[in-house]
Write an enzyme that holds these catalytic residues in place. Sequence first.
Site, PDB file in Angstrom:
ATOM      1  N   ASN A 150     -24.643  -6.426   2.766  1.00  0.00           N
ATOM      2  CA  ASN A 150     -24.805  -6.642   1.332  1.00  0.00           C
ATOM      3  C   ASN A 150     -25.859  -7.731   1.182  1.00  0.00           C
ATOM      4  O   ASN A 150     -25.558  -8.925   1.213  1.00  0.00           O
ATOM      5  CB  ASN A 150     -23.477  -7.036   0.691  1.00  0.00           C
ATOM      6  CG  ASN A 150     -22.458  -5.920   0.780  1.00  0.00           C
ATOM      7  OD1 ASN A 150     -22.552  -4.935   0.051  1.00  0.00           O
ATOM      8  ND2 ASN A 150     -21.520  -6.044   1.720  1.00  0.00           N
ATOM      9  N   GLU A 151     -27.090  -7.273   1.068  1.00  0.00           N
ATOM     10  CA  GLU A 151     -28.231  -8.187   1.028  1.00  0.00           C
ATOM     11  C   GLU A 151     -28.343  -8.800  -0.371  1.00  0.00           C
ATOM     12  O   GLU A 151     -27.698  -8.318  -1.311  1.00  0.00           O
ATOM     13  CB  GLU A 151     -29.514  -7.395   1.346  1.00  0.00           C
ATOM     14  CG  GLU A 151     -29.531  -6.740   2.730  1.00  0.00           C
ATOM     15  CD  GLU A 151     -29.975  -7.708   3.842  1.00  0.00           C
ATOM     16  OE1 GLU A 151     -29.865  -8.934   3.659  1.00  0.00           O
ATOM     17  OE2 GLU A 151     -30.442  -7.209   4.889  1.00  0.00           O
TER      18      GLU A 151
END
Length: 258
Positions: A150-151
């Site tokens: 989850n950038e």
Amino acid sequence: MMHKINIYEDSIQGSKSLANLLVEEINFNINKKGYCTINLPTGNSPINLYKELSDLYDQKIINFKKVVLFNLDELYPITKKNKESYYYYLHHHLLEKTDFDKKNIYLLDGNVKEEKLDSFCNAYEKRIENLGGIDIQILGIGRNGHIGFNEPGSEINSITRKVKISNHSFKIISKTFNSSEETPREAITIGIKTILAASKIFLIAWGEKKSSIIKKAIEQKVNSNCPASYLRKHQNVEYILDVKSSSKLNLNRIRKKS
Ligand code: GLP
């Protein structure tokens, strides 16, 4: 709201302590409902933890027969045989050294066909849900604040899905591959929503290189630029840090350990 910040001398001490906390948590859940669901990360941060857990297994202090395993993320596309796959990593560092039951292992598949990806991800979410959610979620943290893949920019309501690897992460990952052409550009990750639905979350971070992002995650505003900051919306998070990774935190708020 319980947010504990535990600071240890170094990653060895921190990993030992976390392994013991996990023994308690795992046994608590098994006693309560007959099994325990756990979701595990890869990367450098948990290597000592997996060594400790394998040692505790050898000493017969814990067994994993009733532990149901999920994992946080996987590169895409990648084969299970590839030594850089998270599938390979978890087998090498933990599963081959302990007694997890094959039928209780649900790892993200980096080799699933593109057209089957959506249904694979949905089935992954459903499986977690059907087992009553994740009891214990362990996380590392990227230097850009990512948890799993989850950038920065990931939404709080995101679920298991395929994502693009950020340039920041790509640079780090490509160092372990022979060339950047061979390095996967995408990944599968469980979402922020999936993570926040866990009953208990432990986030591990060691070393000076993680000190700025740890400060952001713990002390600055909850913000999609630092996905780890979403953890502040959760009721039961424990940060497992060492002296170096915690060095930029406002020390008055912190309970020192060991
Ligand atoms: C990787 C993975 C994460 C991991 C993080 C930290 O790219 N996507 O799941 O937790 O970065 O890695 P490390 O522990 O090696 O610093």
